[in-house]
Design a protein around this motif. Structure first.
Motif, mmCIF file in Angstrom:
data_model
loop_
_atom_site.group_PDB
_atom_site.id
_atom_site.type_symbol
_atom_site.label_atom_id
_atom_site.label_comp_id
_atom_site.label_asym_id
_atom_site.label_seq_id
_atom_site.Cartn_x
_atom_site.Cartn_y
_atom_site.Cartn_z
ATOM 1 N N LEU A 103 0.832 -1.205 0.000
ATOM 2 C CA LEU A 103 0.000 0.000 0.000
ATOM 3 C C LEU A 103 0.865 1.252 0.000
ATOM 4 N N MET A 104 1.920 1.245 0.804
ATOM 5 C CA MET A 104 2.796 2.416 0.870
ATOM 6 C C MET A 104 3.574 2.608 -0.430
ATOM 7 N N LYS A 105 3.938 1.509 -1.070
ATOM 8 C CA LYS A 105 4.637 1.603 -2.347
ATOM 9 C C LYS A 105 3.709 2.175 -3.424
ATOM 10 N N ASN A 106 2.456 1.724 -3.435
ATOM 11 C CA ASN A 106 1.504 2.161 -4.456
ATOM 12 C C ASN A 106 0.974 3.576 -4.219
ATOM 13 N N PHE A 107 0.732 3.943 -2.956
ATOM 14 C CA PHE A 107 0.101 5.222 -2.653
ATOM 15 C C PHE A 107 1.052 6.229 -2.023
ATOM 16 N N GLY A 108 2.217 5.760 -1.570
ATOM 17 C CA GLY A 108 3.188 6.638 -0.929
ATOM 18 C C GLY A 108 3.068 6.586 0.585
ATOM 19 N N PRO A 109 4.200 6.585 1.287
ATOM 20 C CA PRO A 109 4.160 6.488 2.754
ATOM 21 C C PRO A 109 3.582 7.740 3.416
ATOM 22 N N ASP A 110 3.644 8.888 2.727
ATOM 23 C CA ASP A 110 3.106 10.116 3.301
ATOM 24 C C ASP A 110 1.680 10.404 2.872
ATOM 25 N N SER A 111 1.091 9.496 2.103
ATOM 26 C CA SER A 111 -0.311 9.663 1.714
ATOM 27 C C SER A 111 -1.207 9.290 2.891
ATOM 28 N N THR A 112 -2.439 9.704 2.813
ATOM 29 C CA THR A 112 -3.400 9.342 3.868
ATOM 30 C C THR A 112 -3.510 7.833 3.985
ATOM 31 N N LEU A 113 -3.533 7.162 2.862
ATOM 32 C CA LEU A 113 -3.642 5.705 2.870
ATOM 33 C C LEU A 113 -2.393 5.053 3.471
ATOM 34 N N GLY A 114 -1.218 5.542 3.092
ATOM 35 C CA GLY A 114 0.024 5.004 3.646
ATOM 36 C C GLY A 114 0.120 5.219 5.146
ATOM 37 N N ARG A 115 -0.261 6.396 5.590
ATOM 38 C CA ARG A 115 -0.246 6.681 7.031
ATOM 39 C C ARG A 115 -1.270 5.824 7.763
ATOM 40 N N THR A 116 -2.439 5.666 7.176
ATOM 41 C CA THR A 116 -3.469 4.826 7.797
ATOM 42 C C THR A 116 -2.976 3.386 7.937
ATOM 43 N N ALA A 117 -2.359 2.868 6.894
ATOM 44 C CA ALA A 117 -1.822 1.503 6.958
ATOM 45 C C ALA A 117 -0.751 1.394 8.034
ATOM 46 N N ALA A 118 0.121 2.387 8.128
ATOM 47 C CA ALA A 118 1.178 2.357 9.138
ATOM 48 C C ALA A 118 0.606 2.387 10.551
ATOM 49 N N VAL A 119 -0.394 3.235 10.769
ATOM 50 C CA VAL A 119 -1.005 3.319 12.105
ATOM 51 C C VAL A 119 -1.770 2.038 12.415
ATOM 52 N N MET A 120 -2.416 1.467 11.409
ATOM 53 C CA MET A 120 -3.115 0.191 11.612
ATOM 54 C C MET A 120 -2.132 -0.910 12.018
ATOM 55 N N LEU A 121 -0.998 -0.960 11.346
ATOM 56 C CA LEU A 121 -0.003 -1.983 11.680
ATOM 57 C C LEU A 121 0.527 -1.789 13.093
ATOM 58 N N GLY A 122 0.651 -0.537 13.519
ATOM 59 C CA GLY A 122 1.192 -0.272 14.846
ATOM 60 C C GLY A 122 0.188 -0.377 15.978
ATOM 61 N N SER A 123 -1.091 -0.315 15.654
ATOM 62 C CA SER A 123 -2.091 -0.276 16.727
ATOM 63 C C SER A 123 -2.955 -1.530 16.814
ATOM 64 N N THR A 124 -2.612 -2.543 16.056
ATOM 65 C CA THR A 124 -3.357 -3.798 16.122
ATOM 66 C C THR A 124 -2.393 -4.950 16.345
ATOM 67 N N GLU A 125 -2.929 -6.123 16.548
ATOM 68 C CA GLU A 125 -2.107 -7.273 16.913
ATOM 69 C C GLU A 125 -2.428 -8.461 16.016
#
Length: 170
Positions: A103-125
């Motif tokens: 997702l970060m590769k396709n949309f960019g790590p600073d995009s809303t989608l990239g940030r959402t994916a990063a926060v999801m990975l960090g806040s779930t188990e």
């Protein structure tokens, strides 16, 4: 400094064992035997779980399920592109990380989608992995309310991740 922490702990343990007159080799051998027993108990469920996840992704069923649920995700404020991440995260950390990286590769790590994916990975188990490891290590067969409670916590984490990114990053 940090390179000395592990050797210092080993030396401190050895000194403590000498001081307490504990047979260090016997204690380490017993600990290794216990560790191997835990591995023997938890390895079969983990192999089955990882195989099932690989089959689910390779078959396209995960993408079909994501497409089917995208309207619901949109209504609750979760970007539908994160659906594969949401479905994989409770089962596989490495699979979810791969989806998040994609997702970060396709949309960019600073995009809303990239940030959402990063926060999801960090806040779930990786709920089922953790339950399999910890409950398996203690030889607990019935999880009772642990699985539903953990899945509700994961869902809350996914929703709050999307909301938090929208609040802080627009």
């Amino acid at each position: 400094m940090t390179a000395l922490i592990v050797p210092a702990l080993i030396v401190a343990t050895a000194i403590w064992c000498v001081y307490r007159k504990v047979d260090l080799f016997a204690a380490m051998s017993a600990g290794a035997a216990e560790g191997l027993e835990v591995v023997r108990r938890i390895l079969p469920p983990l192999v089955v779980l990882l195989t099932a996840i690989t089959m689910l992704r390779a078959s396209g069923a995960l993408d079909a399920l994501a497409h089917l649920l995208s309207p619901v995700l949109t209504v609750i404020g979760i970007p539908p592109e994160t659906a594969p991440l949401i479905f994989l995260r409770p089962f596989s950390g490495s699979g979810a990380l791969a989806v998040g990286s994609e997702l970060m590769k396709n949309f960019g790590p600073d995009s809303t989608l990239g940030r959402t994916a990063a926060v999801m990975l960090g806040s779930t188990e990786t709920t089922f992995y953790v339950i399999g490891v910890y409950f398996g290590a203690q030889n607990i067969k019935k999880t009772r309310h642990a699985v539903p409670a953990a899945l509700v916590a994961d869902l809350t984490g996914f929703i709050m991740a999307a909301l938090t990114v929208r609040i802080f990053f627009g």
